[in-house]
Structures are given as C-alpha cells and as structure tokens.
Design an enzyme around this catalytic site. Structure first.
Site, PDB file in Angstrom:
ATOM      1  N   TYR A 167       0.814  -1.220   0.000  1.00 35.76           N
ATOM      2  CA  TYR A 167       0.000   0.000   0.000  1.00 35.76           C
ATOM      3  C   TYR A 167       0.850   1.274   0.000  1.00 35.76           C
ATOM      4  O   TYR A 167       0.338   2.356   0.222  1.00 35.76           O
ATOM      5  CB  TYR A 167      -0.980  -0.011   1.173  1.00 35.76           C
ATOM      6  CG  TYR A 167      -2.059  -1.060   1.001  1.00 35.76           C
ATOM      7  CD1 TYR A 167      -3.170  -0.821   0.194  1.00 35.76           C
ATOM      8  CD2 TYR A 167      -1.962  -2.300   1.624  1.00 35.76           C
ATOM      9  CE1 TYR A 167      -4.152  -1.779   0.008  1.00 35.76           C
ATOM     10  CE2 TYR A 167      -2.943  -3.269   1.442  1.00 35.76           C
ATOM     11  CZ  TYR A 167      -4.030  -2.999   0.627  1.00 35.76           C
ATOM     12  OH  TYR A 167      -5.008  -3.956   0.444  1.00 35.76           O
TER      13      TYR A 167
ATOM     14  N   TYR B 214     -11.876  -1.124   0.569  1.00 36.24           N
ATOM     15  CA  TYR B 214     -11.706  -0.841   2.003  1.00 36.24           C
ATOM     16  C   TYR B 214     -10.369  -0.139   2.253  1.00 36.24           C
ATOM     17  O   TYR B 214     -10.137   0.357   3.343  1.00 36.24           O
ATOM     18  CB  TYR B 214     -11.821  -2.141   2.800  1.00 36.24           C
ATOM     19  CG  TYR B 214     -10.519  -2.799   3.190  1.00 36.24           C
ATOM     20  CD1 TYR B 214      -9.790  -3.552   2.278  1.00 36.24           C
ATOM     21  CD2 TYR B 214     -10.008  -2.665   4.483  1.00 36.24           C
ATOM     22  CE1 TYR B 214      -8.602  -4.148   2.633  1.00 36.24           C
ATOM     23  CE2 TYR B 214      -8.808  -3.258   4.836  1.00 36.24           C
ATOM     24  CZ  TYR B 214      -8.107  -3.997   3.908  1.00 36.24           C
ATOM     25  OH  TYR B 214      -6.916  -4.587   4.252  1.00 36.24           O
ATOM     26  N   ARG B 215      -9.547  -0.045   1.210  1.00 35.10           N
ATOM     27  CA  ARG B 215      -8.187   0.441   1.408  1.00 35.10           C
ATOM     28  C   ARG B 215      -7.562   0.599   0.034  1.00 35.10           C
ATOM     29  O   ARG B 215      -7.998  -0.026  -0.914  1.00 35.10           O
ATOM     30  CB  ARG B 215      -7.439  -0.639   2.184  1.00 35.10           C
ATOM     31  CG  ARG B 215      -6.122  -0.275   2.764  1.00 35.10           C
ATOM     32  CD  ARG B 215      -5.703  -1.441   3.624  1.00 35.10           C
ATOM     33  NE  ARG B 215      -4.436  -1.209   4.269  1.00 35.10           N
ATOM     34  CZ  ARG B 215      -3.819  -2.119   5.017  1.00 35.10           C
ATOM     35  NH1 ARG B 215      -4.364  -3.291   5.205  1.00 35.10           N
ATOM     36  NH2 ARG B 215      -2.669  -1.848   5.589  1.00 35.10           N
TER      37      ARG B 215
END
Lengths: 525, 525
Positions: free
Chosen positions: A91, A468-469
């Site tokens: 991420y 969600y991310r």
C-alpha cells in the site's frame, strides 16, 4: 537526483526546519540524505517510485518530542506523513501521499506499556511489531495470543489503524482495539473512551466511553497521531483445530460462500476464515516457472495441471476452531455436515493442544504465531517481486463473490496477470483481496500492474463495490467511489480536517482527505 | 405556568419560527400548548421537572422536512433537541437539556425500510420501536430475532445511539449497528461507511467503509440527526437455553465475576449475562410493603427474609445459550462445572426449541421478544413510581465489582434507598446499573434521589470510575469526570461541534457538549 523539498518551501527554509528538528530529536534521528531516505521509497510502486518521495524523515522518541516536531511543522507549514513502522509494502510502505512530505516515523517509540493477563489486553506504542508483542508474551509466560496479520513485522498500531486483519477469532483488528492516545495537530493530547478518567482503570476495557466515541475516526485518517493504542488479546485456548477444505470447481465458490455465511453468523466458525484461490495456495508451494513460462496469464489448462499435481483445490477454505476439545468436536461436526453438500469437497483437520505449534507457515498465523511466509508470494513471477492489491468489500453472498471473482479474473488476464487472490470472511461481508504480482525491474510489468489496478477500480465503481483500502496512487480514486450526495462523506471528512488541522500539516491526501491548504493536489496519481 | 421560550428569543420571533415550521410539517405537527407539551416533560425528574422544559415540539415526516426545519432553526438560532421516540424515562425521556429548546420528535418517521433475511439486517427510521420491528419480522415470517432492551417501546435508533443494551448475543447495540444516514446542522445529508457507494449493496454489511469511520461519533452526541440506521439481527437459532444461577451470599459477587469473565472471554457465554441483585429480582415478584414498611433502606434482616421466602438468591446470574442442542449442552456443561466452585450455588435451566416462547417476562427479552416488564420496578416503593439511574462502567474483576457494590449500597442506604441494581456483563467490563426508585409525588424522596445521585457521582470520580450515560441533570457532571489533560476529550468534542454546527442549534449540552453559542450554560444543573 535533486533534493526533494516540501511543497512551497525554499531550501533555506527547509534547512532551518531540519535544524530545528535535529535540536529536538538529535542529529541521528533526522534523515535527509538519499541513502537515509531509501527506506522511505515506495517499495512496490505500481509506477514511478519517486512519485511519492519524502523530503526527510524525523524519528521522535516520545510524545513530547512529537509535540515539539509539530510546532515546527506548523510554523513552516510542512506536511508530515506519519508511519508506525511503514511495513505494509503493498500500500505504499513508508512513502507519503504528497511528494515532499516529511515522514514522521514512530518506530523508536516501541514500548509495550502494559499487558494485563486477567483482562486480556495490551497497551502498546506505534513501534511495537507483532513479532515484538508475541515474543514479549511468550517470554513473560502470559497465557495470551496475538492475532498476527499476514506479515509479522508489521506494527500493531499501524495495522490496526489501517484496519488490517488476521486469522484467529480476534481477526478484525479494528474491532479488537480499545482506547487510544492521540496527539492532535496543535499538540493537544487526547485519550479516547475511558482514558479520559485520569485515575481510572477501564481505558482498555470498554470501547466507547461517555459521549461520542472518536477512535474509529482516527483509523485510515489524518486527524491525529496515535501515540498509544490498546488492543484486546485472545486468552490462550485449551486446544485448537486447523481445518482445510479443498474444492475442485471454480463455480464452487458460490456454494462455499452460501454455506460459510450461516456458520459465521451463528459463530460456529468465529475466525476470519479464508477462501483461498488455488493459484495463491499453489504459489506458497512452488514458483510459476515450474508450471508455465509463456507470456500473459497462465492458461486454464496449466493452472489445472498445477493444482492436480500439487494436490491443491481450485478453492481452499481455511478455518480454525479454538476452545475445549468437546466444543471443537461439536462445531467441527456441524462444519463437516454443512460442506458435505458440495461434491468432491475434501476436508482435512489437524488438532493441537493449546500450547502446541503447527508446522505450516500460513497455519502458524491461525495459531497466533507471527510469520513472514506471506512474502513467498513475491517469488511467484520471479525477478524483483512486488505486488499491488485490489481490495473491494464483497457482500457475503455466493452471487456477489462469483461476480467479483469473474470480473477480476477476466480483467487481470487482459493485462497479463494471473488471478492471485482470495476472500477473507467476515460474517456479512468478505474482504476480497486480489494481488497483481509483478517484477519491479520490468518496466512493462510495472506499467501493466498500474493500468490493471485502474481498470479494476473502474469496474468496481460501475458494479457498486467500494474498496476498504488503497495504495497511495489510488487513494483519491477509491475515495471518489464514495460519491453519495455529491461526495458528502469526503465533504464531511474535510470539514473535520480543516477544523482539526488548519495548517494542513498532518498527512495531506491520506485516504483522499485533503486539508484546505493542499486541496488542489487531489488527483488520480 | 408562563410560556417557555427558546433562550434569547422574543415571543414574536418565536411565533414567526413556529409559523414557518407549521408551513413545513403541518399545524397538527407543531406543538406548543401546555397540553401538547405534557409528553415532553421529564417523566422521572430527580428534581423540578420543568428545569428541562421544551418551548415546542416539531414532528417532521421526512428527511426533506427535517432539512427545512433546520433552515428555520439556523435562521433564528433556536436549539433543537432531537428524540427518536423519547421513551427512556430514567434519563430524561423526551425533555431537552437546555430549557426552551424545541424538541425535534422523529416518531412519525417510522418506516422499516428493509429487512434482509439472508444477510440478517434491517434498515430502520428513528420512529421504529422494538415492538414494531419484532411484529414486522414475525408477520413476514423472517427467521430473524431482535435484541430488545429492557423496555420494548423504545426506538431501535434511539436505543442504539444511546448505546443501550439487550440480552441476547446481539446485546451490545452499538456494536451491532452498521451504516447510518445523518443530516448535519447545515442540511447536508451523509451516509456513513459503505453507504457512500451510491449503487452499492454493502451499507449494512461492513461497518467502517473507506477512510475514517464516523458512526460512533454520532452516538450519545449532538453532531447530526440520524435519519436511518442499519442494525444487524440475529438469525433465529435452532434452540436456546435460559439459565439462572442463584447465589446465597453477598460476598459471592466476587467469585461470580471471576468465574464469569473467562466464560465471556472464550465465548462460552456470548450474551450479556446479568448479575442481578436479590432485591431487584424480588421486586419483579412483589412490592416492598409486603416485606417492610419502615422508613429508610430496607434492613438486612428484612431483605434476607424476603429472599428466603421468595426463593431468590442474593445474586442471580441470568444467561442464555443459543444454537444447536449439542453445542448448548457442551457449553452448559462448562458453565455448570465452573460455578460448582461457589458453595450453595443453585443452577436451573430451561431448554426451548428456537420457535418456542418462554413464559417469564424478563426471560422473554433473552428470547428476543420485547416486553414492558421492566416497568414493574416502579411499583416497588408504591406511589407514583419513578427512578433515576447511576451507571458506572466497572472493570470485570471481582474486586472492582465488590468495591462498586459496597460503595453504592452504603451511599444509597445513607439517603434512604435500597440497593436496587445489578451488573450486565461485557467480556472485559460490566455495566453496573443502580436505580434509585422514588415516589415522584413525594418531594422529600425526589430531593433525596437527586442528592444521592450527586453523591454517587462524586464517589465514582474519587474512585476512578466513569459513567457510560447520565440523566440530563448530570450530563455535565459525568462529562467532567473525563478530565485527562485538563478535559482534552471535551475540548476535542467541542472543537468538532463548532465546526459542524456553528450556530449551535443541535442539542446543546447533550452529554456535556456545548456549542460556542451556549457554552456559558454548562453547569451541574
């Protein structure tokens, strides 16, 4: 390459800020050389890694030092990007969203402040990893388990704040969080929930406190710097069972989800069971080149041959049961009966005493033992392995799961990627996680990975699925999917942002939330 | 008595505002006469009931009407006190904290917007009571249970927002909430979590969404008006068991809590088990005068005689197990074995098929059937029964429970009140609920009840215990207990308040949070 500066700041001003920070945290703990900043480069960037370059990193050792660091950031209006340890490579790692931000790296604040065995919790600082907490519990003999995420080197605070998840009954990390200490942009120090009662002892016991509860607004956000966090721990069970069910057909996914949901809803299965795609399971056992060395996504025939050879299902359901042997057996019988409906489903289970350790790497997570086996996935395609994840929330119905799977698999193949993914099961939703694995030294693969992610996000948007991310590069895109009432959610988030951080110094752009000062930087990369 | 006006407003201005509201919601739905406002008077006031008098009530029928009502409130800076149905009599009913506020009564918005049996949730408006939702599920044949709080007439939305609790495995109402629609003070409409995805279907499935999660900040707060709320429902179990264990000695409380905690932590008992004080249990069976008619708290000898005669324990633990008969039996065996350690503990259990109804009133709650039996407590002392509650959070240790019990019982006796209370068991905390029952027509009893509450709150403060909720009269006092870092929590809450509601129109003073416009009204009544 030339020095990266904070946006809108001259080199001379920046030097003065750096000097100020050095006086606070010590020379050794302010990094601004290329070498020093190497660890803050996006490690798995699905594009140009320097698109998210830090101008410096500051590593404070205490809450007081953070306050002093903030004072200078406010003075010069320098954006700070806080990381606990910055180890979630898929991420963005420790890299900031806004180029030129200074990373506020909290890894030196690594104390385990309290463990309470009776009430089953710990209070930790941001620098504490799952490995650290696990070792501490084991060394002191506490009969408590941690719930590790896929990679054990991650920060307990960081993973929890990003709403990571694990594999035991405490797999929903945000749900198992209780009590925070947060420093606001202005240096004020807040304790949430029962932490407001100064001589109280319930900070880690009751989540909401009195009045509105604020913990959840400090997750995936940029409203404050979490300096302490309470986390509930699972009392070590007397025994546990690790189960796997292999399924032969792609279309079995629908039945798996339909059968699993009621078992999750009635708490027969209480852990975050994982429905792992065959290729992901196989990747833990062997590299891709052993089965296929052509270009593009692995053909169906090669996938099937690999699965057959390795004895791996097209889908593989992993679950765990914790408790007394009697209760485990009674629950196991229900699970066995329920999945017997699926033709050719093959169930295996390993029973362990509570203090015994399983041998498999993935299994270790379900036994509360942190591991790094997740990184094996990087070897799948060979070269300098990296991955970027697409993570939509999926309603826990067979129909939705099939729809998302079909959609993602087809799109991945179009860009030359295998379907490397699976579903982690909440009770009413699934976290669908697909990883685009690429060789970061191969410019074409990097570019295709980035393009695939953008396509997948557009597909999700059209189908009504939200993520969600998201990786740094897609934070704004993901936020834009939450468009009800012309983006009311983001409008609300930014109203709060401006009230709490008028100079816009805390993590501008985090999850698509931009302070007024930097709102013009919003964009899809 | 003279007409109550909104603070700082002339009668002429108020008349214009009322006229504006009548044009929006219709004449019949704006109440300003004494008769019309009677239901908005604090029903169980532990002091002067008119200390919290409303100036009017407005009952909108839709989100659009609320927006129009807000526009006028902003124009005249008239504080609005939102209630769903206003039926929690022990905490102030439908009466506002700031005298002269206009009650925004949402009872006409009473649609059950969706029930999803597969994914086990409902989406409701504020006017829907537990009775309504229960009847709807039964009428339509959905195999889903509600989790009713003590009084079934309460609003699902209202009870959830105030963090009420019930008696089944879904007893933590705030934890079972998923997704909200909220109207902000400026008329903007927000959908939380996955509700931001316009064509999405996961609003009631995954709580956090993407980025910071805001639901919990709309609980016990005044940041917005919740117009829709998602609530998870329990799939009807195949069977259930209702258990009671009676304990003979006061000091058994310590052992009960110590034995119960591990059973709650390992999910052997998953419902909010209740440790009910003997007197509270007895009060459900007979009035006080049958056992004692002197003044002051009932003497120990009379209490003991009553308990013996009624066959009630000094402490009575109520729990419920849901699931298959095999799992229920296995869990019951563990519970039986665990409590056998306590001398003279007497365990009884009733087993029911999932669709069978128990006969006892309190038991009906544990079977997912709303009831009004909780109101029997009002008959305990005779006269016009009322009560005001003291509700501190208690760490789930025997030592803390005994300490709170001893402290409260002694203080109650000093003011002439019986210990009418019990503990509702979370896993790591207990909600200790003590009710001071009084005759509201007896001025001395009313005064003593108020004085007792103030004493108890001072005791709690000195001992480091915080309350989870408080009556209107004590909201500021309870908030002040959260004093870490010179009240950082309230300072943060009010920073948000001013950003979201600059005119201070939404529920000033709610849970101690005052907008800038009315901050001078803070006080301990």
């Amino acid at each position: 390459m030339p020095q990266t500066l904070p946006p809108n700041l001259s080199a001379a001003q920046f030097d003065r800020a750096l000097a100020g920070w050095r006086a606070i945290v010590g020379d050794a703990h302010v990094l601004s050389s290329d070498a020093g900043l190497a660890v803050y480069i996006d490690p798995f960037a699905p594009g140009e890694p320097h698109a998210f370059a830090a101008s410096a990193a500051v590593l404070p050792a205490s809450v007081d030092e953070i306050r002093a660091v903030l004072r200078i950031a406010n003075q010069y209006r320098i954006p700070l990007w806080t990381v606990s340890t910055g180890r979630n490579f898929a991420y963005g790692g420790a890299a900031p969203r806004l180029t030129g931000s200074v990373v506020l790296d909290l890894q030196r604040m690594n104390r385990i402040l309290e463990v309470n065995e009776t009430l089953a919790y710990a209070l930790v600082e941001p620098g504490v990893s799952y490995f650290d907490l696990y070792a501490h519990l084991r060394d002191k003999g506490y009969k408590l388990w941690v719930d590790p995420p896929a990679a054990g080197w991650g920060s307990v605070v960081g993973n929890t704040l990003e709403r990571g998840f694990g594999y035991t009954d405490y797999g929903d990390h945000a749900a198992a969080q209780c009590g925070m200490e947060v420093m606001l942009a202005n240096g004020d120090l807040l304790r949430t929930g029962m932490g407001g009662v100064e001589i109280g002892t319930a900070w880690q016991l009751y989540q909401p406190g009195y009045g509105p509860s604020f913990d959840a607004m400090f997750m995936q956000s940029n409203y404050g710097i979490v300096t302490k966090l309470g986390v509930w721990l699972m009392p070590a069970p007397p025994a546990y069972l690790l189960g796997e069910i292999q399924f032969r057909r792609e279309a079995d996914l629908e039945a798996i989800v339909e059968i699993l949901r009621p078992l999750r809803l009635d708490a027969t299965i209480r852990n975050h069971a994982v429905i792992e795609g065959g290729l992901r399971r196989a990747a833990g056992l062997s590299p891709r080149r052993q089965w296929y060395d052509g270009t593009g996504a692995m053909p169906e025939s090669a996938v099937q041959a690999m699965l057959d050879k390795l004895g791996v299902g097209r889908w593989n359901l992993h679950f765990a049961l914790y408790g007394t042997p009697e209760l485990i057996d009674a629950r196991y019988a229900l699970i066995e009966r329920a999945f017997a409906r699926v033709p050719d489903a093959r169930l295996t289970a390993a029973r362990h005493a509570g203090d015994a350790q399983p041998t498999g790497g993935g299994d270790r997570n379900m036994a509360g033992i942190p591991a790094m086996t997740a990184f094996r996935m990087l070897d799948w395609r060979g070269g300098a392995g990296a991955h970027v994840d697409f993570a939509p929330i999926c309603p826990a119905t067979g129909r939705d799961a099939m729809r998302q799977y079909t959609m993602v698999k087809a799109r991945a193949a179009e860009y030359g990627f295998d379907y490397y993914g699976g579903f982690t099961a909440g009770a009413r939703h699934l976290h669908h996680i697909f990883a685009a694995i690429f060789d970061r030294d191969d410019a074409n693969q990097v570019e295709q990975a980035g393009a695939l992610l953008r396509s997948l996000m557009s597909d999700a948007r059209a189908a009504g699925y939200g993520e969600y991310r998201a990786h740094l590069a897609y934070m704004d895109f993901a936020a834009a999917q939450y468009s009800f009432n012309d983006g009311a959610s983001l409008r609300f988030a930014e109203t709060l942002k401006d009230a709490l951080d008028p100079n816009g110094i805390l993590a501008p752009g985090k999850q698509g939330i931009w302070p007024a000062a930097w709102r013009d930087r919003r964009g899809y990369t």
